[in-house]
Design a protein around this motif. Sequence first.
Motif, PDB file in Angstrom:
ATOM      1  N   UNK A  31     -13.892   8.737  11.022  1.00  0.00           N
ATOM      2  CA  UNK A  31     -13.788   8.371   9.617  1.00  0.00           C
ATOM      3  C   UNK A  31     -12.365   8.307   9.130  1.00  0.00           C
ATOM      4  N   UNK A  32     -11.566   9.359   9.401  1.00  0.00           N
ATOM      5  CA  UNK A  32     -10.207   9.304   8.854  1.00  0.00           C
ATOM      6  C   UNK A  32      -9.294   8.396   9.655  1.00  0.00           C
ATOM      7  N   UNK A  33      -9.654   8.077  10.916  1.00  0.00           N
ATOM      8  CA  UNK A  33      -8.908   7.043  11.641  1.00  0.00           C
ATOM      9  C   UNK A  33      -9.076   5.699  10.948  1.00  0.00           C
ATOM     10  N   UNK A  34     -10.299   5.400  10.537  1.00  0.00           N
ATOM     11  CA  UNK A  34     -10.558   4.147   9.824  1.00  0.00           C
ATOM     12  C   UNK A  34      -9.798   4.090   8.500  1.00  0.00           C
ATOM     13  N   UNK A  35      -9.797   5.195   7.764  1.00  0.00           N
ATOM     14  CA  UNK A  35      -9.097   5.223   6.467  1.00  0.00           C
ATOM     15  C   UNK A  35      -7.593   5.017   6.653  1.00  0.00           C
ATOM     16  N   UNK A  36      -7.021   5.663   7.664  1.00  0.00           N
ATOM     17  CA  UNK A  36      -5.578   5.541   7.911  1.00  0.00           C
ATOM     18  C   UNK A  36      -5.215   4.106   8.260  1.00  0.00           C
ATOM     19  N   UNK A  37      -5.959   3.490   9.174  1.00  0.00           N
ATOM     20  CA  UNK A  37      -5.646   2.126   9.599  1.00  0.00           C
ATOM     21  C   UNK A  37      -5.851   1.126   8.463  1.00  0.00           C
ATOM     22  N   UNK A  38      -6.910   1.293   7.701  1.00  0.00           N
ATOM     23  CA  UNK A  38      -7.147   0.397   6.569  1.00  0.00           C
ATOM     24  C   UNK A  38      -6.069   0.552   5.502  1.00  0.00           C
ATOM     25  N   UNK A  39      -5.640   1.780   5.262  1.00  0.00           N
ATOM     26  CA  UNK A  39      -4.605   2.009   4.251  1.00  0.00           C
ATOM     27  C   UNK A  39      -3.292   1.345   4.645  1.00  0.00           C
ATOM     28  N   UNK A  40      -2.928   1.478   5.925  1.00  0.00           N
ATOM     29  CA  UNK A  40      -1.709   0.811   6.407  1.00  0.00           C
ATOM     30  C   UNK A  40      -1.822  -0.690   6.168  1.00  0.00           C
ATOM     31  N   UNK A  41      -2.981  -1.247   6.520  1.00  0.00           N
ATOM     32  CA  UNK A  41      -3.184  -2.681   6.366  1.00  0.00           C
ATOM     33  C   UNK A  41      -3.165  -3.130   4.916  1.00  0.00           C
ATOM     34  N   UNK A  42      -3.880  -2.414   4.051  1.00  0.00           N
ATOM     35  CA  UNK A  42      -3.958  -2.792   2.629  1.00  0.00           C
ATOM     36  C   UNK A  42      -2.580  -2.745   1.977  1.00  0.00           C
ATOM     37  N   UNK A  43      -1.855  -1.661   2.201  1.00  0.00           N
ATOM     38  CA  UNK A  43      -0.508  -1.549   1.626  1.00  0.00           C
ATOM     39  C   UNK A  43       0.422  -2.628   2.174  1.00  0.00           C
ATOM     40  N   UNK A  44       0.276  -2.910   3.462  1.00  0.00           N
ATOM     41  CA  UNK A  44       1.086  -3.967   4.058  1.00  0.00           C
ATOM     42  C   UNK A  44       0.731  -5.328   3.489  1.00  0.00           C
ATOM     43  N   UNK A  45      -0.566  -5.591   3.291  1.00  0.00           N
ATOM     44  CA  UNK A  45      -1.003  -6.861   2.724  1.00  0.00           C
ATOM     45  C   UNK A  45      -0.477  -7.068   1.320  1.00  0.00           C
ATOM     46  N   UNK A  46      -0.477  -6.006   0.527  1.00  0.00           N
ATOM     47  CA  UNK A  46       0.039  -6.101  -0.843  1.00  0.00           C
ATOM     48  C   UNK A  46       1.527  -6.449  -0.834  1.00  0.00           C
ATOM     49  N   UNK A  47       2.270  -5.853   0.088  1.00  0.00           N
ATOM     50  CA  UNK A  47       3.704  -6.113   0.143  1.00  0.00           C
ATOM     51  C   UNK A  47       4.020  -7.476   0.751  1.00  0.00           C
ATOM     52  N   UNK A  48       3.123  -7.965   1.622  1.00  0.00           N
ATOM     53  CA  UNK A  48       3.354  -9.260   2.256  1.00  0.00           C
ATOM     54  C   UNK A  48       3.389 -10.406   1.247  1.00  0.00           C
ATOM     55  N   UNK A  49       2.777 -10.203   0.088  1.00  0.00           N
ATOM     56  CA  UNK A  49       2.764 -11.257  -0.933  1.00  0.00           C
ATOM     57  C   UNK A  49       4.176 -11.648  -1.342  1.00  0.00           C
ATOM     58  N   UNK A  50       5.105 -10.715  -1.240  1.00  0.00           N
ATOM     59  CA  UNK A  50       6.484 -10.973  -1.657  1.00  0.00           C
ATOM     60  C   UNK A  50       7.437 -11.168  -0.483  1.00  0.00           C
ATOM     61  N   UNK A  51       6.881 -11.254   0.733  1.00  0.00           N
ATOM     62  CA  UNK A  51       7.736 -11.338   1.919  1.00  0.00           C
ATOM     63  C   UNK A  51       8.174 -12.774   2.190  1.00  0.00           C
ATOM     64  N   UNK A  52       9.366 -12.919   2.761  1.00  0.00           N
ATOM     65  CA  UNK A  52       9.879 -14.227   3.163  1.00  0.00           C
ATOM     66  C   UNK A  52       9.332 -14.580   4.537  1.00  0.00           C
ATOM     67  N   UNK A  53       8.651 -15.727   4.641  1.00  0.00           N
ATOM     68  CA  UNK A  53       8.044 -16.110   5.920  1.00  0.00           C
ATOM     69  C   UNK A  53       9.108 -16.330   6.988  1.00  0.00           C
ATOM     70  N   UNK A  54      10.208 -16.992   6.630  1.00  0.00           N
ATOM     71  CA  UNK A  54      11.256 -17.271   7.617  1.00  0.00           C
ATOM     72  C   UNK A  54      11.836 -15.984   8.197  1.00  0.00           C
ATOM     73  N   UNK A  55      12.109 -15.021   7.321  1.00  0.00           N
ATOM     74  CA  UNK A  55      12.648 -13.739   7.779  1.00  0.00           C
ATOM     75  C   UNK A  55      11.618 -13.008   8.637  1.00  0.00           C
ATOM     76  N   UNK A  56      10.368 -13.044   8.202  1.00  0.00           N
ATOM     77  CA  UNK A  56       9.302 -12.375   8.951  1.00  0.00           C
ATOM     78  C   UNK A  56       9.104 -13.026  10.315  1.00  0.00           C
ATOM     79  N   UNK A  57       9.206 -14.350  10.387  1.00  0.00           N
ATOM     80  CA  UNK A  57       8.998 -15.071  11.647  1.00  0.00           C
ATOM     81  C   UNK A  57      10.016 -14.637  12.695  1.00  0.00           C
TER      82      UNK A  57
END
Length: 326
Positions: free
Chosen positions: A42-68
């Motif tokens: 259960x808490x493995x799932x919560x940890x991995x999902x939290x990393x993903x959700x927070x990362x997804x929220x921040x990706x909205x403002x990320x530069x694709x060229x820099x990320x590439x």
Amino acid sequence: MGPVVEIIYTNLLSPLILFFIIGIIATLVNSDLKVPEAFYTGYTMIILLTIGINGGRKLKNASFNEMFITILAALFLSIVMLGITYLLVKNVFKFDIPNSLALAAHYGSVSAVTFVAGLSFLDKMMVSYEDYMPAILVVMEGPAIVLAIVLYKIMMKKDSDSTSGLGEVFKEAFFGKSIFLLLGGIAIGLIAHQTELAKIEPLFGDLFYGILSIFLLHMGMIATQQVRDLKGIKWYSFAYVFILPLIGGVCGILVGNFIGLSIGGTFILGVLTASASYIAAPAAIEHSIPEANSGVYIGSSLGLTLPFNLIFGIPFYFWLSNFIVS
């Protein structure tokens, strides 16, 4: 080396590291402390999902060229670490081909827990980093695992009718639970409305570090037990568990600086390259390289490299990032 000692001291006072150390002590003194398997899942799932959700929220403002550019660098580092690991453990430590490739898969892949510990350390030091780094975690998790298994099938002359076909290998490496949850979390963070995300913030935000602390306590117990299971093997046969993270950390930091990442981003790339998988890689290797000794690759990545990185590696990579980038 004064700054390094000070940074190590600061890291050791982190609640996450203290929980991990308590887990180690619990096993050493033969405490009857147990964590139910259902809780672990259960808490493995919560940890991995939290990393993903927070990362997804921040990706909205990320530069694709820099990320590439960083994605290309991350893929390069994964393959480099796979090659270095294979050559080191096979030619210097004299492991056979199956065990060498199994270890190469683990050290070419990455650890989500080490990644989160690195982010927590940056927060404590009040250092910012690139918003898209959680996506780099996802990018680095699968390729080395797949390549190691493909090389195994070629070197050992395994045909397409072997126990685990390449299709199954790709599925396990790229859609196993860790990567699937990370990708799912990123998708949620990217497309969900902020007002709706706020409703799940108590679980996937406020409670995150508390859940992670219990997880690390459990990891401390498991890591210590894995080391115990390696009894009878000479310690110098496993010196690579300390050599490889240092090589990976230095390589990641040098590459991060070369492509122009911030100090925080360079540090995180170093932490990722220094880490070793103990969730995605064992699941794929167990079925695809059955000749490899699971006690060796899990004991190495989880039992020895994870504690080394959490307690000593992270402070060193932070010091080195500051020294090189600034």
